[in-house]
Scaffold this motif. Structure first.
Motif, PDB file in Angstrom:
ATOM      1  N   TYR A  20     -16.568  30.468 -41.725  1.00 14.25           N
ATOM      2  CA  TYR A  20     -16.549  29.331 -41.226  1.00 14.25           C
ATOM      3  C   TYR A  20     -17.645  28.459 -40.737  1.00 14.25           C
ATOM      4  N   ASN A  21     -18.508  29.039 -40.328  1.00 13.92           N
ATOM      5  CA  ASN A  21     -19.879  28.159 -39.733  1.00 13.92           C
ATOM      6  C   ASN A  21     -21.099  28.496 -40.745  1.00 13.92           C
ATOM      7  N   ASP A  25     -24.530  30.822 -37.640  1.00 12.80           N
ATOM      8  CA  ASP A  25     -23.682  31.353 -36.366  1.00 12.80           C
ATOM      9  C   ASP A  25     -23.569  32.779 -36.368  1.00 12.80           C
ATOM     10  N   LEU A  37     -15.164  29.866 -32.686  1.00 17.92           N
ATOM     11  CA  LEU A  37     -15.885  29.547 -33.727  1.00 17.92           C
ATOM     12  C   LEU A  37     -16.054  27.892 -33.802  1.00 17.92           C
ATOM     13  N   ARG A  38     -14.997  27.201 -33.498  1.00 17.68           N
ATOM     14  CA  ARG A  38     -14.884  25.943 -33.460  1.00 17.68           C
ATOM     15  C   ARG A  38     -15.912  25.384 -32.332  1.00 17.68           C
TER      16      ARG A  38
END
Length: 183
Positions: free
Chosen positions: A49-50, A54, A87-88
């Protein structure tokens, strides 16, 4: 119960690469290094995701109530999981978001406001300012203050003298009772 184990960025990255590039399962990697499979799963999802940044350990962050409300509303509107919301928005712990949701449901927006941390001061600020102020005392106030100081000093000296006298009496009585000559 042992202390919480910490993993280096290199170790996390190695585990992720073994899952993604070496086509090993998360279960195989977790057994190989004797760690929880959920950890490996989370590291792979975070990396996808990142990216690598992260996977770095997160520092303590204080969030304002508007940010907390935005996270909660986004979860509800977009039907995000706690992990995806974390996560966001860069919130490292799902537990943190759960606490926000619970407080919001119970107390509304006031439940999201930060609480003061630490021990409360014993003296309120106005009293402290009065003590610190450079206010010039009148002659009468100075004399009253001096009288109060002298009374305290006098009481202290009386107590000290009473303790000294008590010690002397104990010594005299102890010496007299132990030094008697038997006739």
């Amino acid at each position: 119960m042992g202390r919480k184990e910490k993993f280096t960025l290199e170790f996390k990255y190695q585990c992720v690469l073994e899952v993604l590039e070496a086509s090993q399962s998360e279960r195989t990697v977790s057994k190989k290094y004797n760690i929880n499979q959920k950890l490996v799963n989370d590291w792979v999802r975070i990396y996808r995701y990142n990216g690598l940044n992260d996977l770095l350990p997160k520092k303590y962050t204080s969030y304002d109530s508007n940010f907390k409300l935005k996270v909660i509303q986004t979860i509800e509107e977009e039907n995000l999981s706690l992990f995806e919301a974390g996560l966001r928005f860069g919130v490292p712990s799902k537990k943190t978001i759960i606490d926000w949701q619970r407080n919001y449901a119970k107390f509304g927006i006031n439940g999201l406001k930060s609480k003061p941390r630490g021990r409360p001061s014993t003296m309120n600020k106005s009293e402290y300012k009065q003590l610190k102020s450079k206010k010039v005392l009148t002659k009468e106030e100075e004399l009253l203050l001096e009288i109060e100081c002298l009374r305290c000093e006098n009481a202290y000296l009386k107590k000290f003298n009473a303790l000294v006298q008590e010690e002397e009496n104990k010594r005299k009585n102890w010496g007299a009772s132990h030094c008697r000559i038997k006739a």
